[in-house]
Design a protein around this motif. Structure first.
Motif, PDB file in Angstrom:
ATOM      1  N   TYR A 123      42.926  57.334  12.824  1.00  0.00           N
ATOM      2  CA  TYR A 123      43.525  58.652  12.595  1.00  0.00           C
ATOM      3  C   TYR A 123      42.727  59.428  11.541  1.00  0.00           C
ATOM      4  N   GLN A 124      42.317  58.732  10.510  1.00  0.00           N
ATOM      5  CA  GLN A 124      41.522  59.354   9.453  1.00  0.00           C
ATOM      6  C   GLN A 124      40.186  59.871  10.005  1.00  0.00           C
ATOM      7  N   ASP A 125      39.559  59.078  10.866  1.00  0.00           N
ATOM      8  CA  ASP A 125      38.281  59.471  11.457  1.00  0.00           C
ATOM      9  C   ASP A 125      38.455  60.666  12.394  1.00  0.00           C
ATOM     10  N   ALA A 126      39.566  60.692  13.124  1.00  0.00           N
ATOM     11  CA  ALA A 126      39.840  61.832  14.004  1.00  0.00           C
ATOM     12  C   ALA A 126      39.959  63.119  13.186  1.00  0.00           C
ATOM     13  N   LEU A 127      40.553  63.004  12.021  1.00  0.00           N
ATOM     14  CA  LEU A 127      40.678  64.165  11.137  1.00  0.00           C
ATOM     15  C   LEU A 127      39.304  64.649  10.678  1.00  0.00           C
ATOM     16  N   HIS A 128      38.370  63.719  10.465  1.00  0.00           N
ATOM     17  CA  HIS A 128      36.988  64.107  10.138  1.00  0.00           C
ATOM     18  C   HIS A 128      36.403  64.968  11.256  1.00  0.00           C
ATOM     19  N   MET A 129      36.668  64.593  12.514  1.00  0.00           N
ATOM     20  CA  MET A 129      36.146  65.361  13.642  1.00  0.00           C
ATOM     21  C   MET A 129      36.730  66.780  13.651  1.00  0.00           C
ATOM     22  N   TYR A 130      37.993  66.867  13.341  1.00  0.00           N
ATOM     23  CA  TYR A 130      38.638  68.186  13.297  1.00  0.00           C
ATOM     24  C   TYR A 130      38.008  69.045  12.203  1.00  0.00           C
ATOM     25  N   GLN A 131      37.747  68.439  11.058  1.00  0.00           N
ATOM     26  CA  GLN A 131      37.141  69.188   9.949  1.00  0.00           C
ATOM     27  C   GLN A 131      35.749  69.689  10.316  1.00  0.00           C
ATOM     28  N   ILE A 132      35.002  68.898  11.067  1.00  0.00           N
ATOM     29  CA  ILE A 132      33.682  69.338  11.539  1.00  0.00           C
ATOM     30  C   ILE A 132      33.839  70.528  12.482  1.00  0.00           C
ATOM     31  N   ALA A 133      34.795  70.433  13.390  1.00  0.00           N
ATOM     32  CA  ALA A 133      35.024  71.523  14.338  1.00  0.00           C
ATOM     33  C   ALA A 133      35.438  72.805  13.626  1.00  0.00           C
ATOM     34  N   ARG A 134      36.227  72.675  12.563  1.00  0.00           N
ATOM     35  CA  ARG A 134      36.723  73.864  11.853  1.00  0.00           C
ATOM     36  C   ARG A 134      35.630  74.606  11.097  1.00  0.00           C
ATOM     37  N   LYS A 135      34.499  73.980  10.896  1.00  0.00           N
ATOM     38  CA  LYS A 135      33.397  74.671  10.233  1.00  0.00           C
ATOM     39  C   LYS A 135      32.816  75.774  11.117  1.00  0.00           C
ATOM     40  N   ARG A 136      33.081  75.669  12.429  1.00  0.00           N
ATOM     41  CA  ARG A 136      32.507  76.649  13.369  1.00  0.00           C
ATOM     42  C   ARG A 136      33.567  77.400  14.179  1.00  0.00           C
ATOM     43  N   PHE A 137      34.750  76.831  14.301  1.00  0.00           N
ATOM     44  CA  PHE A 137      35.761  77.428  15.168  1.00  0.00           C
ATOM     45  C   PHE A 137      37.123  77.503  14.485  1.00  0.00           C
ATOM     46  N   GLU A 138      37.891  78.502  14.885  1.00  0.00           N
ATOM     47  CA  GLU A 138      39.264  78.656  14.409  1.00  0.00           C
ATOM     48  C   GLU A 138      40.183  77.712  15.192  1.00  0.00           C
ATOM     49  N   PRO A 139      41.365  77.395  14.650  1.00  0.00           N
ATOM     50  CA  PRO A 139      42.287  76.500  15.377  1.00  0.00           C
ATOM     51  C   PRO A 139      42.579  76.966  16.798  1.00  0.00           C
ATOM     52  N   GLY A 140      42.645  78.277  17.001  1.00  0.00           N
ATOM     53  CA  GLY A 140      42.916  78.819  18.327  1.00  0.00           C
ATOM     54  C   GLY A 140      41.781  78.655  19.311  1.00  0.00           C
ATOM     55  N   GLN A 141      40.663  78.100  18.848  1.00  0.00           N
ATOM     56  CA  GLN A 141      39.518  77.819  19.720  1.00  0.00           C
ATOM     57  C   GLN A 141      39.290  76.319  19.901  1.00  0.00           C
ATOM     58  N   ILE A 142      40.172  75.521  19.352  1.00  0.00           N
ATOM     59  CA  ILE A 142      40.010  74.062  19.379  1.00  0.00           C
ATOM     60  C   ILE A 142      41.006  73.442  20.361  1.00  0.00           C
ATOM     61  N   ILE A 143      40.481  72.707  21.337  1.00  0.00           N
ATOM     62  CA  ILE A 143      41.323  71.938  22.262  1.00  0.00           C
ATOM     63  C   ILE A 143      41.176  70.472  21.908  1.00  0.00           C
ATOM     64  N   ILE A 144      42.291  69.796  21.758  1.00  0.00           N
ATOM     65  CA  ILE A 144      42.289  68.362  21.468  1.00  0.00           C
ATOM     66  C   ILE A 144      42.597  67.627  22.763  1.00  0.00           C
ATOM     67  N   TYR A 145      41.696  66.729  23.156  1.00  0.00           N
ATOM     68  CA  TYR A 145      41.779  66.058  24.444  1.00  0.00           C
ATOM     69  C   TYR A 145      41.730  64.546  24.226  1.00  0.00           C
ATOM     70  N   GLY A 146      42.671  63.840  24.818  1.00  0.00           N
ATOM     71  CA  GLY A 146      42.674  62.383  24.735  1.00  0.00           C
ATOM     72  C   GLY A 146      42.690  61.767  26.109  1.00  0.00           C
ATOM     73  N   ARG A 147      41.907  60.711  26.267  1.00  0.00           N
ATOM     74  CA  ARG A 147      41.867  59.977  27.527  1.00  0.00           C
ATOM     75  C   ARG A 147      42.285  58.534  27.271  1.00  0.00           C
ATOM     76  N   SER A 148      43.277  58.042  28.017  1.00  0.00           N
ATOM     77  CA  SER A 148      43.692  56.645  27.947  1.00  0.00           C
ATOM     78  C   SER A 148      44.031  56.248  26.507  1.00  0.00           C
ATOM     79  N   LEU A 149      43.341  55.291  25.930  1.00  0.00           N
ATOM     80  CA  LEU A 149      43.605  54.902  24.544  1.00  0.00           C
ATOM     81  C   LEU A 149      43.583  56.111  23.619  1.00  0.00           C
ATOM     82  N   GLY A 150      42.682  57.033  23.868  1.00  0.00           N
ATOM     83  CA  GLY A 150      42.522  58.196  23.001  1.00  0.00           C
ATOM     84  C   GLY A 150      43.678  59.170  23.014  1.00  0.00           C
ATOM     85  N   THR A 151      44.632  59.005  23.941  1.00  0.00           N
ATOM     86  CA  THR A 151      45.743  59.958  24.004  1.00  0.00           C
ATOM     87  C   THR A 151      46.648  59.861  22.782  1.00  0.00           C
TER      88      THR A 151
END
Length: 264
Positions: A123-151
């Motif tokens: 969960y902590q690592d997933a938050l790191h990914m979100y922080q990287i995404a936020r450096k370039r995009f607003e929350p309204g431009q971010i889609i979070i997608y999970g497949r199988s285990l990742g859901t």
């Protein structure tokens, strides 16, 4: 009477041994990573950038940023329980073709990622990914997608951070729920170190939620994913793909039709 006692003793012994085995080997049952050497060269037919994210002086996360030509947003993609990013790159065109960059990380012990594997740290690592995404995009431009285990991981992230939409492909109610389906009569709540309780996160997600699940999924039973519908808010949707199994949703036109609509 003696035979009955002997049979009961054998049954109890087998029950205990199986329970001990489940507890001891749960990581190997749930996670099936394939590690890669640091000098391994990823190859994809899409422009990409390999990221190395230090999490402490000795450990790192490996991630790939796949690039659309003129991105209007980004998809944070949390993959399944097998192999590494290289295996899941084949699904990236579903998003880049619609104008989205894709950021995909390998969980610890997967691919080039290192470190201890635990639910809290994932969960902590997933938050790191979100922080990287936020450096370039607003929350309204971010889609979070999970497949199988990742859901479960995607749902937890969407529960604590804003996004445009949460999309879950072949999700589970919880790991405990799936375990009960395959191996009943055990106190899975006590035995499991990894629980990923998707059902506790979904009510906290304020963004629209879309779920895809194949009706013939025998890896994560369709019924387990369907149970999540009880936590839907107005506008959320559950899309059944008739005849699809766990690994072939991408082969169905309905899957692509609805996914393209979500990515507009």
């Amino acid at each position: 009477m003696r035979k009955i006692k002997t049979l009961l003793l054998w049954a109890a012994s087998i029950y205990i041994l199986v329970g001990v085995g489940l507890y001891a080997f749960q990581k190997k049952i749930i996670f099936r990573p394939e590690s890669l050497s640091d000098d391994y060269k990823f190859e994809f037919n899409i422009p990409f950038e390999e990221l190395r994210i230090p999490i402490n002086p000795k450990e790192q996360l490996s991630a790939i940023l796949f690039k659309a030509s003129q991105p209007k947003g980004i998809v944070l993609y949390f993959h399944g329980n097998m192999k590494h990013i290289g295996f899941y790159g084949k699904y990236v065109p579903n998003f880049t073709s619609q104008g989205y960059d894709v950021l995909m990380m390998d969980y610890r012990t997967f691919g080039k990622s290192t470190g201890e594997l635990s639910e809290a740290l994932i969960y902590q690592d997933a938050l790191h990914m979100y922080q990287i995404a936020r450096k370039r995009f607003e929350p309204g431009q971010i889609i979070i997608y999970g497949r199988s285990l990742g859901t479960g991981i995607a749902a937890q992230l969407a529960a604590v951070r804003d996004c445009k939409r949460l999309i879950l492909e072949a999700p589970y109610y919880s790991v405990e729920d799936v375990a009960k389906h395959f191996i009943p009569f055990y106190p899975h709540g006590l035995l499991l170190e990894f629980k990923f309780p998707t059902y506790t996160y979904l009510p906290k997600v304020t963004a629209p939620v879309s779920i895809f699940h194949g009706t013939d999924d025998h890896t994560i039973p369709y019924a387990s994913g369907e149970k999540l519908k009880q936590y839907f808010k107005p506008g959320d949707e559950f899309i059944s793909i008739k005849g699809a199994t766990h690994n072939n949703l991408n082969d169905y036109p309905l899957f692509h039709q609805r996914l393209d609509e979500m990515l507009k």
